[in-house]
Design a protein around this motif. Structure first.
Motif, PDB file in Angstrom:
ATOM      1  N   LEU A 110      42.941  15.507  45.554  1.00 49.32           N
ATOM      2  CA  LEU A 110      42.417  15.924  46.857  1.00 49.32           C
ATOM      3  C   LEU A 110      42.903  17.323  47.234  1.00 49.32           C
ATOM      4  N   LEU A 111      44.164  17.626  46.946  1.00 46.44           N
ATOM      5  CA  LEU A 111      44.687  18.965  47.227  1.00 46.44           C
ATOM      6  C   LEU A 111      43.955  20.019  46.397  1.00 46.44           C
ATOM      7  N   THR A 112      43.619  19.677  45.161  1.00 46.65           N
ATOM      8  CA  THR A 112      42.873  20.601  44.304  1.00 46.65           C
ATOM      9  C   THR A 112      41.462  20.814  44.843  1.00 46.65           C
ATOM     10  N   VAL A 113      40.845  19.759  45.348  1.00 45.29           N
ATOM     11  CA  VAL A 113      39.515  19.881  45.962  1.00 45.29           C
ATOM     12  C   VAL A 113      39.577  20.831  47.155  1.00 45.29           C
ATOM     13  N   ILE A 114      40.582  20.666  48.004  1.00 43.90           N
ATOM     14  CA  ILE A 114      40.744  21.553  49.167  1.00 43.90           C
ATOM     15  C   ILE A 114      40.921  22.997  48.717  1.00 43.90           C
ATOM     16  N   PHE A 115      41.738  23.194  47.682  1.00 41.38           N
ATOM     17  CA  PHE A 115      41.986  24.538  47.168  1.00 41.38           C
ATOM     18  C   PHE A 115      40.696  25.170  46.650  1.00 41.38           C
ATOM     19  N   LEU A 116      39.938  24.429  45.862  1.00 44.72           N
ATOM     20  CA  LEU A 116      38.717  24.978  45.262  1.00 44.72           C
ATOM     21  C   LEU A 116      37.633  25.258  46.292  1.00 44.72           C
ATOM     22  N   SER A 117      37.517  24.409  47.305  1.00 43.43           N
ATOM     23  CA  SER A 117      36.433  24.560  48.275  1.00 43.43           C
ATOM     24  C   SER A 117      36.783  25.517  49.414  1.00 43.43           C
ATOM     25  N   ALA A 118      38.056  25.576  49.811  1.00 45.31           N
ATOM     26  CA  ALA A 118      38.430  26.417  50.953  1.00 45.31           C
ATOM     27  C   ALA A 118      38.970  27.779  50.537  1.00 45.31           C
ATOM     28  N   HIS A 119      39.665  27.847  49.403  1.00 44.20           N
ATOM     29  CA  HIS A 119      40.240  29.113  48.944  1.00 44.20           C
ATOM     30  C   HIS A 119      39.469  29.690  47.768  1.00 44.20           C
ATOM     31  N   GLY A 120      39.188  28.847  46.791  1.00 38.53           N
ATOM     32  CA  GLY A 120      38.456  29.294  45.610  1.00 38.53           C
ATOM     33  C   GLY A 120      39.368  29.798  44.512  1.00 38.53           C
ATOM     34  N   VAL A 121      38.745  30.122  43.387  1.00 33.47           N
ATOM     35  CA  VAL A 121      39.481  30.633  42.228  1.00 33.47           C
ATOM     36  C   VAL A 121      38.828  31.931  41.767  1.00 33.47           C
ATOM     37  N   VAL A 122      39.576  32.681  41.000  1.00 35.16           N
ATOM     38  CA  VAL A 122      39.063  33.940  40.459  1.00 35.16           C
ATOM     39  C   VAL A 122      37.845  33.643  39.580  1.00 35.16           C
ATOM     40  N   ASP A 123      36.749  34.346  39.845  1.00 34.22           N
ATOM     41  CA  ASP A 123      35.495  34.108  39.124  1.00 34.22           C
ATOM     42  C   ASP A 123      35.425  35.007  37.901  1.00 34.22           C
ATOM     43  N   MET A 124      35.821  34.449  36.751  1.00 33.55           N
ATOM     44  CA  MET A 124      35.785  35.205  35.498  1.00 33.55           C
ATOM     45  C   MET A 124      34.453  35.052  34.774  1.00 33.55           C
ATOM     46  N   GLY A 125      33.571  34.220  35.338  1.00 26.90           N
ATOM     47  CA  GLY A 125      32.300  33.950  34.668  1.00 26.90           C
ATOM     48  C   GLY A 125      31.209  34.954  34.982  1.00 26.90           C
ATOM     49  N   THR A 126      31.478  35.886  35.903  1.00 30.02           N
ATOM     50  CA  THR A 126      30.507  36.934  36.247  1.00 30.02           C
ATOM     51  C   THR A 126      31.222  38.286  36.244  1.00 30.02           C
ATOM     52  N   THR A 127      30.485  39.329  36.566  1.00 30.19           N
ATOM     53  CA  THR A 127      31.086  40.669  36.682  1.00 30.19           C
ATOM     54  C   THR A 127      31.101  41.121  38.136  1.00 30.19           C
ATOM     55  N   ALA A 128      31.081  40.170  39.067  1.00 34.08           N
ATOM     56  CA  ALA A 128      31.091  40.505  40.490  1.00 34.08           C
ATOM     57  C   ALA A 128      32.431  41.147  40.865  1.00 34.08           C
ATOM     58  N   VAL A 129      32.369  42.256  41.597  1.00 35.36           N
ATOM     59  CA  VAL A 129      33.574  42.966  42.021  1.00 35.36           C
ATOM     60  C   VAL A 129      34.096  42.339  43.311  1.00 35.36           C
ATOM     61  N   GLY A 130      35.338  41.859  43.282  1.00 35.07           N
ATOM     62  CA  GLY A 130      35.934  41.263  44.471  1.00 35.07           C
ATOM     63  C   GLY A 130      36.543  42.305  45.384  1.00 35.07           C
ATOM     64  N   GLU A 131      37.216  43.291  44.770  1.00 32.56           N
ATOM     65  CA  GLU A 131      37.783  44.395  45.540  1.00 32.56           C
ATOM     66  C   GLU A 131      38.083  45.557  44.607  1.00 32.56           C
ATOM     67  N   THR A 132      38.168  46.751  45.194  1.00 33.83           N
ATOM     68  CA  THR A 132      38.575  47.933  44.435  1.00 33.83           C
ATOM     69  C   THR A 132      39.989  48.293  44.825  1.00 33.83           C
ATOM     70  N   MET A 133      40.754  48.770  43.853  1.00 30.45           N
ATOM     71  CA  MET A 133      42.159  49.092  44.093  1.00 30.45           C
ATOM     72  C   MET A 133      42.277  50.538  44.567  1.00 30.45           C
ATOM     73  N   PRO A 134      42.992  50.775  45.663  1.00 29.61           N
ATOM     74  CA  PRO A 134      43.108  52.133  46.218  1.00 29.61           C
ATOM     75  C   PRO A 134      43.671  53.126  45.207  1.00 29.61           C
ATOM     76  N   GLY A 135      43.019  54.289  45.124  1.00 28.36           N
ATOM     77  CA  GLY A 135      43.519  55.359  44.282  1.00 28.36           C
ATOM     78  C   GLY A 135      43.059  55.315  42.843  1.00 28.36           C
ATOM     79  N   TYR A 136      42.278  54.308  42.471  1.00 23.47           N
ATOM     80  CA  TYR A 136      41.826  54.189  41.086  1.00 23.47           C
ATOM     81  C   TYR A 136      40.386  54.694  40.947  1.00 23.47           C
ATOM     82  N   PRO A 137      39.935  54.943  39.695  1.00 20.97           N
ATOM     83  CA  PRO A 137      38.600  55.526  39.482  1.00 20.97           C
ATOM     84  C   PRO A 137      37.463  54.745  40.130  1.00 20.97           C
TER      85      PRO A 137
END
Length: 342
Positions: A110-137
């Motif tokens: 149940l705790l894992t379900v809450i984590f996956l549905s409310a917080h989520g996990v890093v999506d390595m299955g696509t190339t979607a950009v989550g954020e850009t790091m300041p100062g980088y190209p």
């Protein structure tokens, strides 16, 4: 202090879930429950319920449920006819014993379900950009959160690992041309990616997006994760016991340290740690070792097959021997934890 408080919270939740699994199943099968206690040592608070004494002990580590007929009666306690633990059929006793661990495993799920549905996990299955790091190209080139990288130097990329590999390979050759999908439009960007001063390798400066699961998918993913993690834990224990591989094993001190680290990293890290500890506790407790629930389960299963119970004195002797060995093992592991810390 943070580690100690985090440890108390983790152990408290794990123990209450475990013992409540025993308690609810015992009540379901009309077994008399003398006491439900949280903590160990002398009682500092207690309240007599309709069927059970509820108590809090001085030391907030561990806990227990005292069932009638298991030779743990206090002075003045009586056993109602037909409501002792050993008055019940072996299969009912088996369920009472196993459902402590089942409760921990269900809580981990149940705790894992809450984590996956409310917080989520890093999506390595696509190339979607989550954020850009300041100062980088990536930031300087105009890449935005939500963009999808379609190709790197005309090589199509479909997931994060493929994209990262292509970027590192092509960056050393000169400017890298990206095709980026932003909403309904496609953009072409040419970006120079020099080696990072600290890492020594080309870093574009993007992080993957987070993927949140719908509750139904979260249950399926959590179940799959729980099963796979359980298999890996059991394999790890087997490798440790047989000496086939060196496996890191930690005790109360190590768990306290990790709990503190998890708490400092935020609620979601702490939640995932709590799920992992519950799963560990559930699995370890059903190992067929005397003094653990698994040892009693083994004797009960043997009784179900052979249609007769081992003499109680012999069974108690075996469990007491197992308990002594278990305490010695915990002390050894705790000493190793202390050495690692200092």
């Amino acid at each position: 202090m943070a580690s100690l408080l985090s440890f108390i919270v983790v152990i408290g939740i794990c123990v209450v879930a475990h013992e409540y699994g025993h308690y609810m199943t015992a009540r379901l099968f009309d077994v008399q429950v003398h006491e439900f206690a949280f903590g160990m040592g002398p009682s500092i608070f207690q309240r007599q319920g309709k069927h059970t004494l509820w108590s809090v002990r001085a030391f907030p580590v561990g806990g227990f449920v005292r069932l009638a007929g298991m030779e743990e009666e206090n002075d003045g306690e009586t056993i109602e006819p037909g409501k002792a633990f050993y008055d019940k059929a072996a299969w009912k006793r088996f369920l009472i014993l196993v459902n402590g661990s089942v409760a921990n495993i269900i809580l981990a799920l149940l705790l894992t379900v809450i984590f996956l549905s409310a917080h989520g996990v890093v999506d390595m299955g696509t190339t979607a950009v989550g954020e850009t790091m300041p100062g980088y190209p990536a930031e300087r080139s105009g890449i935005l959160q939500g963009d999808f990288i379609i190709s790197v130097n005309d090589v199509p990329v479909n997931d994060w690992r493929a994209m990262s590999g292509e970027i590192r390979k092509e960056a050393v050759k000169g400017p890298v041309r990206f095709i980026v999908r932003r909403g309904e439009e496609s953009l072409s960007l040419s970006v120079s990616i020099p080696p990072d001063r600290e890492q020594g390798i080309p870093l574009f400066g993007i992080r993957p997006a987070m993927k949140k699961y719908p509750v139904s998918e979260a249950f399926a993913s959590a179940f799959s994760y729980t099963v796979n993690m359980s298999v890996e834990m059991i394999r790890g224990i087997a490798r440790w016991v047989t000496g086939a591989e060196k496996v890191d094993v930690t005790g109360p001190v190590g768990i306290a340290s990790m709990a503190g680290d998890a708490a400092r990293k935020g609620i979601w890290t702490f939640l995932s740690f709590l799920a992992l500890i519950n799963l560990n506790l559930g699995l370890i407790n059903i190992l067929p070792f005397p003094a653990l629930d698994g040892g009693r389960l083994l004797f009960t299963a043997g009784e179900m097959v052979l249609r007769r119970r081992l003499p109680s004195k012999l069974e108690n002797y075996i469990h007491m021997t197992g308990f002594i060995l278990l305490i010695m093992l915990i002390l050894y592991i705790t000493w190793q934890d202390v050495l690692r810390l200092f």
